[in-house]
Design a protein around this motif. Structure first.
Motif, PDB file in Angstrom:
ATOM      1  N   ALA A 165      82.371  73.944 -18.612  1.00  0.00           N
ATOM      2  CA  ALA A 165      82.738  73.865 -20.029  1.00  0.00           C
ATOM      3  C   ALA A 165      84.187  73.423 -20.147  1.00  0.00           C
ATOM      4  O   ALA A 165      85.069  74.009 -19.541  1.00  0.00           O
ATOM      5  N   ASN A 166      84.390  72.358 -20.905  1.00  0.00           N
ATOM      6  CA  ASN A 166      85.739  71.893 -21.195  1.00  0.00           C
ATOM      7  C   ASN A 166      86.544  71.590 -19.934  1.00  0.00           C
ATOM      8  O   ASN A 166      87.694  71.987 -19.810  1.00  0.00           O
ATOM      9  N   GLY A 167      85.930  70.920 -19.008  1.00  0.00           N
ATOM     10  CA  GLY A 167      86.647  70.502 -17.807  1.00  0.00           C
ATOM     11  C   GLY A 167      87.189  71.663 -17.017  1.00  0.00           C
ATOM     12  O   GLY A 167      86.469  72.581 -16.658  1.00  0.00           O
ATOM     13  N   SER A 168      88.480  71.666 -16.749  1.00  0.00           N
ATOM     14  CA  SER A 168      89.107  72.685 -15.921  1.00  0.00           C
ATOM     15  C   SER A 168      89.504  73.919 -16.708  1.00  0.00           C
ATOM     16  O   SER A 168      90.014  74.866 -16.142  1.00  0.00           O
ATOM     17  N   THR A 434      73.342  84.464 -31.283  1.00  0.00           N
ATOM     18  CA  THR A 434      74.330  85.011 -30.340  1.00  0.00           C
ATOM     19  C   THR A 434      75.385  83.973 -30.002  1.00  0.00           C
ATOM     20  O   THR A 434      76.569  84.302 -29.884  1.00  0.00           O
ATOM     21  N   TRP A 435      74.979  82.701 -29.854  1.00  0.00           N
ATOM     22  CA  TRP A 435      75.970  81.667 -29.547  1.00  0.00           C
ATOM     23  C   TRP A 435      76.930  81.459 -30.711  1.00  0.00           C
ATOM     24  O   TRP A 435      78.127  81.215 -30.504  1.00  0.00           O
ATOM     25  N   ALA A 436      76.446  81.593 -31.934  1.00  0.00           N
ATOM     26  CA  ALA A 436      77.356  81.518 -33.085  1.00  0.00           C
ATOM     27  C   ALA A 436      78.355  82.667 -33.062  1.00  0.00           C
ATOM     28  O   ALA A 436      79.529  82.495 -33.416  1.00  0.00           O
ATOM     29  N   GLU A 443      86.317  79.876 -28.569  1.00  0.00           N
ATOM     30  CA  GLU A 443      87.397  79.049 -29.107  1.00  0.00           C
ATOM     31  C   GLU A 443      88.757  79.587 -28.698  1.00  0.00           C
ATOM     32  O   GLU A 443      89.663  78.821 -28.322  1.00  0.00           O
ATOM     33  N   ALA A 444      88.922  80.907 -28.785  1.00  0.00           N
ATOM     34  CA  ALA A 444      90.217  81.501 -28.447  1.00  0.00           C
ATOM     35  C   ALA A 444      90.543  81.359 -26.971  1.00  0.00           C
ATOM     36  O   ALA A 444      91.715  81.283 -26.585  1.00  0.00           O
ATOM     37  N   LEU A 445      89.507  81.288 -26.139  1.00  0.00           N
ATOM     38  CA  LEU A 445      89.708  81.096 -24.706  1.00  0.00           C
ATOM     39  C   LEU A 445      89.861  79.625 -24.332  1.00  0.00           C
ATOM     40  O   LEU A 445      90.148  79.302 -23.179  1.00  0.00           O
ATOM     41  N   GLY A 446      89.632  78.741 -25.314  1.00  0.00           N
ATOM     42  CA  GLY A 446      89.740  77.310 -25.039  1.00  0.00           C
ATOM     43  C   GLY A 446      88.541  76.736 -24.332  1.00  0.00           C
ATOM     44  O   GLY A 446      88.641  75.693 -23.677  1.00  0.00           O
ATOM     45  N   ILE A 447      87.371  77.374 -24.491  1.00  0.00           N
ATOM     46  CA  ILE A 447      86.151  76.920 -23.836  1.00  0.00           C
ATOM     47  C   ILE A 447      85.238  76.298 -24.882  1.00  0.00           C
ATOM     48  O   ILE A 447      84.943  76.911 -25.913  1.00  0.00           O
ATOM     49  N   LYS A 448      84.794  75.072 -24.620  1.00  0.00           N
ATOM     50  CA  LYS A 448      83.867  74.391 -25.509  1.00  0.00           C
ATOM     51  C   LYS A 448      82.484  74.428 -24.893  1.00  0.00           C
ATOM     52  O   LYS A 448      82.316  74.300 -23.691  1.00  0.00           O
ATOM     53  N   ARG A 449      81.482  74.582 -25.760  1.00  0.00           N
ATOM     54  CA  ARG A 449      80.097  74.613 -25.284  1.00  0.00           C
ATOM     55  C   ARG A 449      79.274  73.607 -26.082  1.00  0.00           C
ATOM     56  O   ARG A 449      79.319  73.613 -27.284  1.00  0.00           O
TER      57      ARG A 449
END
Length: 449
Positions: A165-168, A434-436, A443-449
Motif C-alpha cells: 500500500a502506497n509504495g514504501s 469496515t473498510w470505510a 489516512e493518518a498513517l499515510g497508507i492508501k488502499r
C-alpha cells in the motif's frame, strides 16, 4: 517524599488553532483528549492503576477516590479538567487479559472555551508555585519527543496475503481472520439472529499496518484532530484514534451521551442523484434496517442510564452525523443525575453500568458477548472499550474507543473496525463498511488502499 498527591493549577497563555489543539502540544508519548479547539494533554507519568476482569471499572473508581480524598488541590482556574486529572483506557471485555489503566501524568495542559491552564501534579513535599508550574511547561514543551508507549511485543507475523500500500509508506495484512472468514462469521451471526437467539450482534475485525519507516504517533494524532473535528481524538498509552461516539460525559450533575448506529460510506454517494446529504437522508434515514439497528442502541443506553437519572431526554428522531468518511444515524441523550444515598454517581460507576452498550456489543448483552468470543477469534483489547479522562470534581469525558488502533511496536499498528449485524445484514456490505471505518486511521498513517 510524601504519599499525598499535591496539585497546582494556574492560567496559561496558549493559543488555539483551527485544526484542534495547537500542534506543538502533541508529542509521540502524549496522553491526549481533544475535540475542535478544546481538550487535555498530559505529559509524563506520576503513577498508574492497572486492573483486569469484571470489576475493573469499580476497582479503578475506588483507587481514584482514595487518591484524591487526601489530595492537596490548589486550583486557580476551576473548570472541568482542572485540578488532578487521570487519563484512562479500559478493555472491552471482562474476560480479556488486556490491562485496563488509569494514568496520572506529571503535567496537564488544558484548553476550553478559549481559556488555557496547566496543572502540575506531584507526590513531593516541596513547594508548588506558579513559576514552578510554568517552568515545568517550558521543560516539557521544549524537550525532545519521547518514544511512544507500546503494548505487546514485536513478534508480529505477516500474512502471506499482505498487500502493498502506497509504495514504501507501509503495507497491510489481515489480522485474526481473513476477509472471507470474517464474512462467514457475519453470515453465521445472521443465522443466529434469524433463529431468534439475539436481536443484534456487533462483529469486529482487525488489520495490521506495517510501516518500515516507523510510526509517528504525534502526526497520527494531529491528522485525526484536524480531519475529524466532530470526533474526540484520543491517545492513551499506545491507543490512538478519533471516536464519534460519546459513552458518557459528566459535568456537575449533568450527563450526556452520543449514540451511533447505522452507517453509510460517503463514497457510495458518488454519481448519485441529488446532493450527498439528500442521498444520506434517503438511504440511511430511510432504511428500516439502519433505523432498527439505531433503535436497539439508543434503547440499550437509556435503559441502563435510567436508574442513575432523575430526568432524561433524547432526540425523538435520530439525526445524520456527517463525517469525512461516513454518515451515521446519531442521537444525543442528556440526563440529570440523581442523588443516590447522598452521592451523585461517578463517571466510572456510570461506565460500569453502561458498558458494553448494544452499539458495540449487541443485545441481549450476554448472548451477544458470548457469540462475539466464538465468532471473532479476536481479543479486542481496548478497542470498543471506554477511553477518556476524569477529574477530582467528578467531571469527565469517556468515549468508546472506535476508529482507532493500538501501536504494538515502533513499526506495527493494529487497526480495528466493527459493524452492527441484524437480520437484514449482508456480509459483503458489512465488510465494505469496515473498510470505510478503517479509513481515518489509514489516512493518518499515510497508507492508501
Amino acid at each position: 517524599m510524601t504519599s499525598t498527591l499535591r496539585t497546582l493549577t494556574v492560567p496559561l497563555d496558549v493559543g488555539s488553532s483551527s485544526g484542534g489543539l495547537p500542534s506543538f502540544l502533541v508529542r509521540d508519548d502524549i496522553l491526549c483528549w481533544s475535540r475542535r479547539e478544546a481538550g487535555l494533554v498530559g505529559y509524563g507519568e506520576l503513577t498508574r492503576f492497572n486492573a483486569t476482569g469484571p470489576e475493573r471499572f469499580l476497582e479503578a473508581d475506588i483507587w481514584w477516590r482514595h487518591l484524591i480524598l487526601e489530595a492537596e488541590i490548589t486550583d486557580h482556574v476551576e473548570l472541568p479538567g482542572t485540578g488532578p486529572v487521570a487519563f484512562g483506557s479500559f478493555a472491552f471485555s471482562k474476560t480479556s487479559p488486556h490491562v485496563s489503566r488509569l494514568i496520572l501524568p506529571e503535567l496537564v495542559i488544558g484548553i476550553r472555551d478559549g481559556r488555557a491552564w496547566a496543572t502540575q501534579l506531584t507526590f513531593d513535599g516541596g513547594p508548588l508555585t506558579e513559576a514552578g508550574v510554568l517552568a515545568s511547561v517550558d521543560r516539557w514543551l521544549s524537550g525532545s519527543n519521547g518514544e511512544e508507549s507500546t503494548q505487546g511485543g514485536s513478534d508480529v507475523g505477516l500474512s502471506p496475503e499482505a498487500v502493498a500500500a502506497n509504495g514504501s509508506a507501509g503495507y497491510l495484512s489481515h489480522g485474526s481472520l481473513s476477509e472471507a472468514k470474517w464474512m462467514q462469521a457475519v453470515a453465521d451471526g445472521v443465522e443466529e439472529i434469524r433463529a431468534g437467539k439475539l436481536e443484534k450482534l456487533v462483529l469486529a475485525r482487525d488489520v495490521v499496518a506495517t510501516l518500515p519507516a516507523g510510526v509517528n504517533a504525534a502526526e497520527v494524532l494531529r491528522q485525526l484532530a484536524a480531519r475529524y473535528r466532530e470526533c474526540w481524538t484520543y491517545g492513551v498509552d499506545g491507543l490512538v484514534g478519533a471516536t464519534p461516539e460519546m459513552l458518557i460525559q459528566v459535568e456537575g450533575r449533568t450527563a450526556q451521551a452520543r449514540v451511533l448506529a447505522g452507517t453509510l460510506d460517503r463514497r457510495d454517494a458518488d454519481g448519485m442523484d441529488g446532493s450527498p446529504m439528500e442521498y444520506a437522508e434517503r438511504v440511511l434515514a430511510g432504511s428500516d434496517k439502519q433505523r432498527h439497528e439505531h433503535e436497539i442502541a439508543i434503547d440499550s443506553l437509556t435503559r441502563q442510564l435510567a436508574p442513575f437519572s432523575e430526568a432524561m431526554n433524547s432526540h425523538s428522531e435520530p439525526f445524520i452525523l456527517e463525517l469525512p468518511n461516513v454518515w451515521h444515524l446519531a442521537s444525543d441523550v442528556k440526563a440529570e443525575l440523581a442523588d443516590i444515598e447522598g452521592h451523585v454517581p461517578t463517571c466510572l460507576a456510570l461506565i460500569n453500568a453502561l458498558h458494553p452498550t448494544a452499539a458495540v456489543c449487541g443485545t441481549p448483552t450476554l448472548v451477544a458477548g458470548a457469540l462475539i468470543r466464538k465468532l471473532e477469534h479476536l481479543d479486542r483489547g481496548p478497542y470498543a472499550g471506554p477511553v477518556g479522562w476524569l477529574d477530582a470534581a467528578g467531571n469527565g469525558e469517556w468515549g468508546i474507543a472506535l476508529r482507532g488502533a493500538v501501536i504494538e511496536d515502533a513499526n506495527t499498528v493494529r487497526l480495528y473496525a466493527g459493524c452492527g449485524i441484524v437480520e437484514g445484514s449482508q456480509p459483503e456490505a458489512e465488510l465494505a463498511e469496515t473498510w470505510a471505518k478503517f479509513r481515518p486511521m489509514l489516512e493518518a498513517l499515510g497508507i492508501k488502499r
